[in-house]
Design a protein around this motif. Structure first.
Motif, short mmCIF file in Angstrom:
data_model
loop_
_atom_site.label_atom_id
_atom_site.label_comp_id
_atom_site.label_asym_id
_atom_site.label_seq_id
_atom_site.Cartn_x
_atom_site.Cartn_y
_atom_site.Cartn_z
N LEU A 13 24.64 -13.08 42.79
CA LEU A 13 24.07 -12.47 43.99
C LEU A 13 22.76 -11.75 43.67
N GLY A 14 22.74 -11.08 42.52
CA GLY A 14 21.52 -10.39 42.12
C GLY A 14 20.37 -11.35 41.92
N GLN A 15 20.62 -12.49 41.29
CA GLN A 15 19.56 -13.47 41.06
C GLN A 15 19.13 -14.14 42.36
N LEU A 16 20.06 -14.31 43.28
CA LEU A 16 19.70 -14.83 44.60
C LEU A 16 18.71 -13.92 45.30
N LEU A 17 18.96 -12.62 45.22
CA LEU A 17 18.07 -11.65 45.86
C LEU A 17 16.71 -11.63 45.19
N MET A 136 9.78 4.38 46.06
CA MET A 136 10.30 4.43 44.71
C MET A 136 11.82 4.57 44.73
N GLY A 137 12.44 4.36 43.60
CA GLY A 137 13.90 4.46 43.51
C GLY A 137 14.57 3.13 43.75
N ALA A 138 15.88 3.15 43.85
CA ALA A 138 16.66 1.92 44.00
C ALA A 138 17.84 2.15 44.93
N LEU A 139 18.28 1.07 45.56
CA LEU A 139 19.45 1.11 46.43
C LEU A 139 20.63 0.46 45.73
N ASN A 140 21.78 1.09 45.82
CA ASN A 140 22.99 0.52 45.23
C ASN A 140 23.63 -0.43 46.25
N LEU A 141 23.53 -1.73 45.98
CA LEU A 141 24.09 -2.73 46.88
C LEU A 141 25.51 -3.14 46.49
N PHE A 143 26.62 -4.92 44.07
CA PHE A 143 26.53 -5.93 43.03
C PHE A 143 25.27 -5.78 42.18
N MET A 144 24.34 -4.91 42.61
CA MET A 144 23.12 -4.66 41.83
C MET A 144 22.41 -3.44 42.41
N PHE A 145 21.50 -2.89 41.61
CA PHE A 145 20.62 -1.84 42.10
C PHE A 145 19.29 -2.51 42.47
#
Length: 295
Positions: A13-17, A136-141, A143-145
């Motif tokens: 899923l991370g690589q798809l995104l 900036m920053g990241a979202l916790n989905l 399956f990945m940030f």
């Protein structure tokens, strides 16, 4: 842990995104090329250089004028578009009655000149460009940030492609543009300035490249050759979608970005060649491209 063909679902899923985000850049760039070829029948080999110019404009506006990313996102595409209009009026317009090969050679040479000028002025090393604080920053989905900025890029690319498609296919301005490229004499008889429309078409196409360059600046370092390798892939995508097909450029750009991402998961060695393999297959089966029209 859930796996698919031995690959963890989270990694897939991370690589798809990630592939979809790369596809956003592919779609924006191939859309500009498709507009220019579809409307003007110019294979614009200067597109990668103008994409680089957009990224450099963002860097220049920040470091020399103190204007942040949000200003650059508006100003840089306008500047690149104006440069495109000047190039079209002074150089490209002189070759419209010649073989298309002359336009190809001219834009190829212009691209080399633009890259060379930026290399002379700013050197060949990469220059960092940070994303705006708000992104900036990241979202916790789960399956990945997901870095917020990359999510922003994906959303902006989707909206931009949709807006451009609607303008060209569903508005009176788009109808004028299409008509002017099919039969300029009849359109001029209605009092429409066809040379201006043509110049604006080329300017708008390269402005999309400049816009993509600004979006790319915080992800990749800004350097003169940044458009070279990317444009090889983008031209392959345009051929797959169909030269001149606006819809094909958008769909193929996002789709091939995802396919490239999946290839990196299941067969990494082929990730750099999968686009060209698909291009060869499509040309064998449908020479005009998936969404192109037969001559």
């Amino acid at each position: 842990m859930v796996t698919i063909l031995g690959v963890p679902l989270q990694a897939l899923l991370g690589q798809l995104l990630v592939g979809a985000i790369n596809g956003g850049f592919y779609a924006l760039l191939s859309l500009g090329i498709a507009i220019i070829f579809g409307m003007l029948h110019i294979i614009n080999f200067a597109h990668g250089a103008l994409y680089m110019m957009g990224a450099f404009m963002a860097w220049i506006l920040l470091n020399y004028f103190g204007l942040n990313f949000w200003f650059a996102l508006v100003i840089a595409p306008i500047v690149v578009g104006l440069v495109g209009i000047v190039l079209e009026r002074t150089l490209l317009s002189r070759l419209y009655n010649q073989d298309h090969l002359y336009n190809l050679l001219l834009t190829f040479g212009l691209g080399l000149i633009i890259v060379g000028l930026f290399r002379i002025g700013f050197g060949g090393s990469g220059k960092p460009y940070s994303p705006p604080e708000a992104l900036m920053g990241a979202l916790n989905l789960g399956f990945m940030f997901l870095p917020v900025y990359r999510g922003f890029v994906l959303a902006v690319a989707l909206v931009s492609c949709l807006v451009v498609w609607l303008v060209i296919e569903r508005t009176r301005l788009g109808a004028y543009l299409r008509a002017a490229t099919e039969n300029a004499e009849i359109v001029e008889a209605f009092g429409i300035n066809v040379p201006l429309l043509i110049a604006l078409t080329y300017g708008g196409g390269v402005a999309l490249a400049g816009f993509a360059g600004v979006l790319a600046a915080p992800i990749y370092s800004v350097y003169p050759n940044m458009g070279h390798d990317l444009m090889i892939i983008v031209f392959a995508l345009v051929v797959i979608g169909g030269l001149g097909s606006i819809f094909g450029a958008i769909v193929t750009g996002f789709s091939l970005g995802i396919i490239e991402g999946l290839t990196k998961v299941f067969y990494p060695e082929a990730s750099t060649t999968v686009v060209f393999v698909l291009m060869a297959v499509v040309l064998l089966v449908k020479p005009a491209g998936l969404f192109g029209k037969e001559a």
